[in-house]
Design a protein around this motif. Structure first.
Motif, PDB file in Angstrom:
ATOM      1  N   PRO A  11       0.818  -1.224   0.000  1.00  0.00           N
ATOM      2  CA  PRO A  11       0.000   0.000   0.000  1.00  0.00           C
ATOM      3  C   PRO A  11       0.852   1.274   0.000  1.00  0.00           C
ATOM      4  O   PRO A  11       0.502   2.253  -0.657  1.00  0.00           O
ATOM      5  CB  PRO A  11      -0.815  -0.107   1.287  1.00  0.00           C
ATOM      6  CG  PRO A  11      -0.905  -1.576   1.556  1.00  0.00           C
ATOM      7  CD  PRO A  11       0.397  -2.141   1.072  1.00  0.00           C
ATOM      8  N   GLU A  12       1.981   1.245   0.701  1.00  0.00           N
ATOM      9  CA  GLU A  12       2.866   2.413   0.723  1.00  0.00           C
ATOM     10  C   GLU A  12       3.419   2.703  -0.671  1.00  0.00           C
ATOM     11  O   GLU A  12       3.487   3.851  -1.107  1.00  0.00           O
ATOM     12  CB  GLU A  12       4.016   2.210   1.716  1.00  0.00           C
ATOM     13  CG  GLU A  12       3.594   2.179   3.176  1.00  0.00           C
ATOM     14  CD  GLU A  12       3.058   0.819   3.611  1.00  0.00           C
ATOM     15  OE1 GLU A  12       3.275  -0.186   2.907  1.00  0.00           O
ATOM     16  OE2 GLU A  12       2.390   0.773   4.658  1.00  0.00           O
ATOM     17  N   GLU A  13       3.832   1.641  -1.377  1.00  0.00           N
ATOM     18  CA  GLU A  13       4.342   1.809  -2.731  1.00  0.00           C
ATOM     19  C   GLU A  13       3.255   2.332  -3.668  1.00  0.00           C
ATOM     20  O   GLU A  13       3.511   3.186  -4.513  1.00  0.00           O
ATOM     21  CB  GLU A  13       4.894   0.480  -3.248  1.00  0.00           C
ATOM     22  CG  GLU A  13       6.149   0.015  -2.528  1.00  0.00           C
ATOM     23  CD  GLU A  13       6.543  -1.403  -2.893  1.00  0.00           C
ATOM     24  OE1 GLU A  13       7.726  -1.738  -2.681  1.00  0.00           O
ATOM     25  OE2 GLU A  13       5.689  -2.179  -3.384  1.00  0.00           O
ATOM     26  N   ALA A  14       2.032   1.849  -3.514  1.00  0.00           N
ATOM     27  CA  ALA A  14       0.933   2.303  -4.363  1.00  0.00           C
ATOM     28  C   ALA A  14       0.638   3.779  -4.120  1.00  0.00           C
ATOM     29  O   ALA A  14       0.421   4.538  -5.069  1.00  0.00           O
ATOM     30  CB  ALA A  14      -0.317   1.457  -4.104  1.00  0.00           C
ATOM     31  N   ARG A  15       0.635   4.198  -2.835  1.00  0.00           N
ATOM     32  CA  ARG A  15       0.402   5.613  -2.534  1.00  0.00           C
ATOM     33  C   ARG A  15       1.491   6.491  -3.130  1.00  0.00           C
ATOM     34  O   ARG A  15       1.215   7.542  -3.711  1.00  0.00           O
ATOM     35  CB  ARG A  15       0.319   5.830  -1.024  1.00  0.00           C
ATOM     36  CG  ARG A  15      -1.043   5.514  -0.440  1.00  0.00           C
ATOM     37  CD  ARG A  15      -1.179   6.050   0.962  1.00  0.00           C
ATOM     38  NE  ARG A  15      -0.338   5.368   1.922  1.00  0.00           N
ATOM     39  CZ  ARG A  15      -0.677   4.268   2.555  1.00  0.00           C
ATOM     40  NH1 ARG A  15      -1.850   3.719   2.350  1.00  0.00           N
ATOM     41  NH2 ARG A  15       0.144   3.708   3.422  1.00  0.00           N
ATOM     42  N   ALA A  16       2.730   6.068  -3.000  1.00  0.00           N
ATOM     43  CA  ALA A  16       3.841   6.852  -3.555  1.00  0.00           C
ATOM     44  C   ALA A  16       3.740   6.921  -5.077  1.00  0.00           C
ATOM     45  O   ALA A  16       3.969   7.975  -5.671  1.00  0.00           O
ATOM     46  CB  ALA A  16       5.177   6.248  -3.134  1.00  0.00           C
ATOM     47  N   PHE A  17       3.397   5.808  -5.718  1.00  0.00           N
ATOM     48  CA  PHE A  17       3.278   5.769  -7.171  1.00  0.00           C
ATOM     49  C   PHE A  17       2.170   6.702  -7.671  1.00  0.00           C
ATOM     50  O   PHE A  17       2.302   7.361  -8.687  1.00  0.00           O
ATOM     51  CB  PHE A  17       3.003   4.328  -7.631  1.00  0.00           C
ATOM     52  CG  PHE A  17       2.754   4.199  -9.095  1.00  0.00           C
ATOM     53  CD1 PHE A  17       3.808   4.307  -9.997  1.00  0.00           C
ATOM     54  CD2 PHE A  17       1.479   3.982  -9.595  1.00  0.00           C
ATOM     55  CE1 PHE A  17       3.585   4.191 -11.363  1.00  0.00           C
ATOM     56  CE2 PHE A  17       1.253   3.869 -10.951  1.00  0.00           C
ATOM     57  CZ  PHE A  17       2.301   3.970 -11.837  1.00  0.00           C
ATOM     58  N   MET A  18       1.064   6.770  -6.921  1.00  0.00           N
ATOM     59  CA  MET A  18      -0.067   7.604  -7.332  1.00  0.00           C
ATOM     60  C   MET A  18       0.067   9.047  -6.857  1.00  0.00           C
ATOM     61  O   MET A  18      -0.775   9.881  -7.160  1.00  0.00           O
ATOM     62  CB  MET A  18      -1.365   7.005  -6.798  1.00  0.00           C
ATOM     63  CG  MET A  18      -1.623   5.610  -7.347  1.00  0.00           C
ATOM     64  SD  MET A  18      -3.043   4.859  -6.609  1.00  0.00           S
ATOM     65  CE  MET A  18      -4.289   5.295  -7.789  1.00  0.00           C
ATOM     66  N   GLY A  19       1.124   9.347  -6.093  1.00  0.00           N
ATOM     67  CA  GLY A  19       1.349  10.708  -5.635  1.00  0.00           C
ATOM     68  C   GLY A  19       0.516  11.106  -4.429  1.00  0.00           C
ATOM     69  O   GLY A  19       0.349  12.288  -4.143  1.00  0.00           O
ATOM     70  N   LEU A  20      -0.016  10.136  -3.707  1.00  0.00           N
ATOM     71  CA  LEU A  20      -0.810  10.435  -2.520  1.00  0.00           C
ATOM     72  C   LEU A  20       0.104  10.700  -1.329  1.00  0.00           C
ATOM     73  O   LEU A  20       1.189  10.123  -1.227  1.00  0.00           O
ATOM     74  CB  LEU A  20      -1.758   9.268  -2.218  1.00  0.00           C
ATOM     75  CG  LEU A  20      -2.788   8.954  -3.305  1.00  0.00           C
ATOM     76  CD1 LEU A  20      -3.538   7.679  -2.972  1.00  0.00           C
ATOM     77  CD2 LEU A  20      -3.740  10.116  -3.463  1.00  0.00           C
ATOM     78  N   PRO A  21      -0.320  11.548  -0.410  1.00  0.00           N
ATOM     79  CA  PRO A  21       0.531  11.860   0.741  1.00  0.00           C
ATOM     80  C   PRO A  21       0.595  10.700   1.729  1.00  0.00           C
ATOM     81  O   PRO A  21      -0.324   9.887   1.823  1.00  0.00           O
ATOM     82  CB  PRO A  21      -0.152  13.072   1.373  1.00  0.00           C
ATOM     83  CG  PRO A  21      -1.579  12.939   0.977  1.00  0.00           C
ATOM     84  CD  PRO A  21      -1.567  12.313  -0.385  1.00  0.00           C
ATOM     85  N   ASP A  22       1.673  10.664   2.474  1.00  0.00           N
ATOM     86  CA  ASP A  22       1.841   9.668   3.528  1.00  0.00           C
ATOM     87  C   ASP A  22       1.212  10.240   4.800  1.00  0.00           C
ATOM     88  O   ASP A  22       1.729  11.179   5.397  1.00  0.00           O
ATOM     89  CB  ASP A  22       3.322   9.358   3.751  1.00  0.00           C
ATOM     90  CG  ASP A  22       3.530   8.289   4.807  1.00  0.00           C
ATOM     91  OD1 ASP A  22       2.556   7.564   5.131  1.00  0.00           O
ATOM     92  OD2 ASP A  22       4.661   8.175   5.306  1.00  0.00           O
ATOM     93  N   VAL A  23       0.077   9.704   5.207  1.00  0.00           N
ATOM     94  CA  VAL A  23      -0.643  10.226   6.363  1.00  0.00           C
ATOM     95  C   VAL A  23      -0.386   9.409   7.629  1.00  0.00           C
ATOM     96  O   VAL A  23      -0.985   9.663   8.662  1.00  0.00           O
ATOM     97  CB  VAL A  23      -2.166  10.292   6.082  1.00  0.00           C
ATOM     98  CG1 VAL A  23      -2.474  11.304   5.002  1.00  0.00           C
ATOM     99  CG2 VAL A  23      -2.704   8.935   5.705  1.00  0.00           C
ATOM    100  N   LYS A  24       0.513   8.448   7.558  1.00  0.00           N
ATOM    101  CA  LYS A  24       0.796   7.596   8.717  1.00  0.00           C
ATOM    102  C   LYS A  24       1.260   8.392   9.928  1.00  0.00           C
ATOM    103  O   LYS A  24       0.767   8.131  11.033  1.00  0.00           O
ATOM    104  CB  LYS A  24       1.829   6.530   8.341  1.00  0.00           C
ATOM    105  CG  LYS A  24       2.195   5.596   9.474  1.00  0.00           C
ATOM    106  CD  LYS A  24       1.773   4.199   9.165  1.00  0.00           C
ATOM    107  CE  LYS A  24       2.243   3.217  10.220  1.00  0.00           C
ATOM    108  NZ  LYS A  24       1.391   3.194  11.399  1.00  0.00           N
TER     109      LYS A  24
END
Length: 88
Positions: A11-24
């Motif tokens: 999921p972290e890789e998918a968020r980074a690929f799609m340009g979504l922020p890391d909200v963790k």
């Protein structure tokens, strides 16, 4: 035509690929705050007050419901006795 693409990523890789922020980090901070608030509330909780606030109304409501059913059943039984008829 049907095309299927399988992507194997975290999921972290998918968020980074799609340009979504890391909200963790924000989620972790909110969870720590929430846990602290819950612990403070639990420490201040008065069991007697909780019983009166939450349990007593539900017991009273159940008793009223039970009385309504009982009186309805008794009224039906009285009606059968008076007329001498039954639903059988």
């Amino acid at each position: 035509m049907k095309i299927t693409i399988d992507i194997d990523c975290t999921p972290e890789e998918a968020r980074a690929f799609m340009g979504l922020p890391d909200v963790k980090p924000m989620q972790d901070a909110v969870m720590v705050q929430l846990q602290e608030q819950l612990q403070r509330q639990i420490e201040r909780a008065d069991p007697d007050a909780l019983m009166q606030t939450w349990l007593a109304p539900s017991i009273e409501g159940f008793a009223k419901f039970q009385n309504a059913l009982w009186s309805a059943a008794m009224g039906k039984a009285k009606g059968e006795e008076e007329t001498g008829t039954s639903d059988k």
